[in-house]
Design a protein around this motif. Structure first.
Motif, PDB file in Angstrom:
ATOM      1  N   ASP A  40       1.224   4.023  -3.242  1.00  0.00           N
ATOM      2  CA  ASP A  40       0.563   5.008  -3.621  1.00  0.00           C
ATOM      3  C   ASP A  40       2.160   6.419  -4.249  1.00  0.00           C
ATOM      4  N   ARG A  41       2.806   4.920  -3.954  1.00  0.00           N
ATOM      5  CA  ARG A  41       4.575   6.062  -4.741  1.00  0.00           C
ATOM      6  C   ARG A  41       4.911   5.907  -5.545  1.00  0.00           C
ATOM      7  N   ASN A  78       0.579  -1.479   0.265  1.00  0.00           N
ATOM      8  CA  ASN A  78      -0.404   0.303   0.177  1.00  0.00           C
ATOM      9  C   ASN A  78       1.157   1.486  -0.170  1.00  0.00           C
TER      10      ASN A  78
END
Length: 97
Positions: free
Chosen positions: A12-13, A8
């Motif tokens: 996100d990155r 997760n």
């Protein structure tokens, strides 16, 4: 830049153009069904100029004395940990978990 972390966090990155999240999620689900602990590994290519500019900000944050040092370091990490190309997934049995 090499990076590893929970799916997760890395998702996100990550750079969505170079990352097949559907395929990775299939592998992650398969591994978690087997009870394995997973991490994603990724990279980002940096120019020398980009790294030097970031390193100066990081060094300033690292030598800050005061309550905002942790926040400054987190901001430095967020600045460089973006547009990550996911290289793969690791899955290990974690008997302590």
């Amino acid at each position: 830049l090499l990076i590893k972390g929970a799916d997760n966090v890395i998702f996100d990155r990550c750079d969505e153009k170079t990352t097949d999240q559907k395929m990775l999620n299939n592998h992650l689900n398969s591994y978690s069904t087997e009870g394995l602990r997973t991490l994603l590994v990724g990279r980002r290519k940096l120019s020398n100029e980009e790294f030097k500019a970031w390193k100066q900000k990081y060094d300033n944050a690292a030598t800050t004395v005061g309550d905002n040092r942790k926040q400054l370091l987190e901001e430095c990490a967020e600045e460089i940990e973006k547009n990550i190309e996911v290289l793969g997934v690791t899955a290990i049995e974690d008997k302590l978990q």
